[in-house]
Scaffold this motif. Sequence first.
Motif, short mmCIF file in Angstrom:
data_model
loop_
_atom_site.label_atom_id
_atom_site.label_comp_id
_atom_site.label_asym_id
_atom_site.label_seq_id
_atom_site.Cartn_x
_atom_site.Cartn_y
_atom_site.Cartn_z
N GLY A 87 0.81 -1.21 0.00
CA GLY A 87 0.00 0.00 0.00
C GLY A 87 0.84 1.26 0.00
O GLY A 87 2.08 1.21 0.01
N VAL A 88 0.15 2.39 0.00
CA VAL A 88 0.84 3.69 -0.02
C VAL A 88 0.23 4.61 1.02
O VAL A 88 -0.90 4.42 1.48
N THR A 89 1.00 5.63 1.38
CA THR A 89 0.54 6.69 2.27
C THR A 89 0.36 7.96 1.46
O THR A 89 1.22 8.32 0.66
N ASP A 90 -0.77 8.62 1.65
CA ASP A 90 -1.08 9.86 0.91
C ASP A 90 -0.64 11.07 1.71
O ASP A 90 -0.89 11.17 2.91
N THR A 91 0.00 12.01 1.02
CA THR A 91 0.32 13.32 1.60
C THR A 91 -0.43 14.36 0.80
O THR A 91 -0.22 14.51 -0.42
N LEU A 92 -1.31 15.09 1.46
CA LEU A 92 -2.17 16.07 0.80
C LEU A 92 -1.63 17.49 0.97
O LEU A 92 -0.90 17.77 1.92
N PRO A 93 -1.99 18.39 0.06
CA PRO A 93 -1.60 19.79 0.23
C PRO A 93 -2.11 20.35 1.56
O PRO A 93 -3.20 19.96 2.02
#
Length: 301
Positions: free
Chosen positions: A109-115
């Motif tokens: 899986g992946v980790t999301d980094t949002l603005p």
Amino acid sequence: MKYDAVVVGGSFAGLSAAMQLTRTRRNILLIDAARPRNRFAEASHGFLGQDGVAPSEIRRRALEQLSRYPNFTLLEGEAESAERCLGGFRVGLADGHVIEAQVLVLALGVTDTLPPIPGLTERWGRTVLHCPYCHGYEIGGGPIGILASSPLAAHQGSILPDWGRTTMFVEPGVTFDEEQQAMLAARGATIETERVVELIGEGQGLEAVRLADGRIVEVHALFAQSKVSIASPLASKLGLELEEGPQGFHIKVQMGCTSEPGVFAAGDAASPMHNATLASASGVMAGISAHRALIEASLWK
């Protein structure tokens, strides 16, 4: 105990890989930390036979089905290390457990980094979204926004008007060439260059965005381009070759095979395209490739 195969990650890709491998009558272990990327979404859409079902319920059903096989084992925990050893691989867990297997399937899986925009993270997976094919229909034809963090947002801008009136909120420093601008105009997408500073709406709902100049623009959903990173150190610890995609790096695979013999990968951490059906399909492919590796290994003993 040494397993024939260990699958790390228990969301759609890992569960699909585990099912394929379990049905080969091999001894299979699934290690899952229970932190899937899709935990923020209320429902999964566009997934054949599972449309509208919560991701957590899909996972529960899959584990219930897998548990009927006596050669399947679930271990809840976090895999922190992996290394090659005699006859296969050794995986270390955060609680000190050490597991050995002939082959590994990584569905990390992946980790999301949002603005860093107020209100964005709280609405992620509900009214702040990443995939129109997964969630576009539920918007109901209302006004849609795109937070354009890179020129690649032009692609989303070309398809989203099929789901509603589309406004592209262009982040500072992002520009579109003449061809992209012409395409967006032809599709009826509006380009707004004033920066988004706040999301407006009750709870996880979204009614509008506030711009830096004080204007308020109505939107019922906002598509954001997150930056992604592989959600586990195992890929780097095993020295797997990576590729750079539009949102970040992912594990390079071919038919589920990685650059390291005996290591297979599937799901969002092994693809630039993120979608429930694609993740599940890649898990099937990785599971089949892992089984073939087990067969080949037995022939050379």
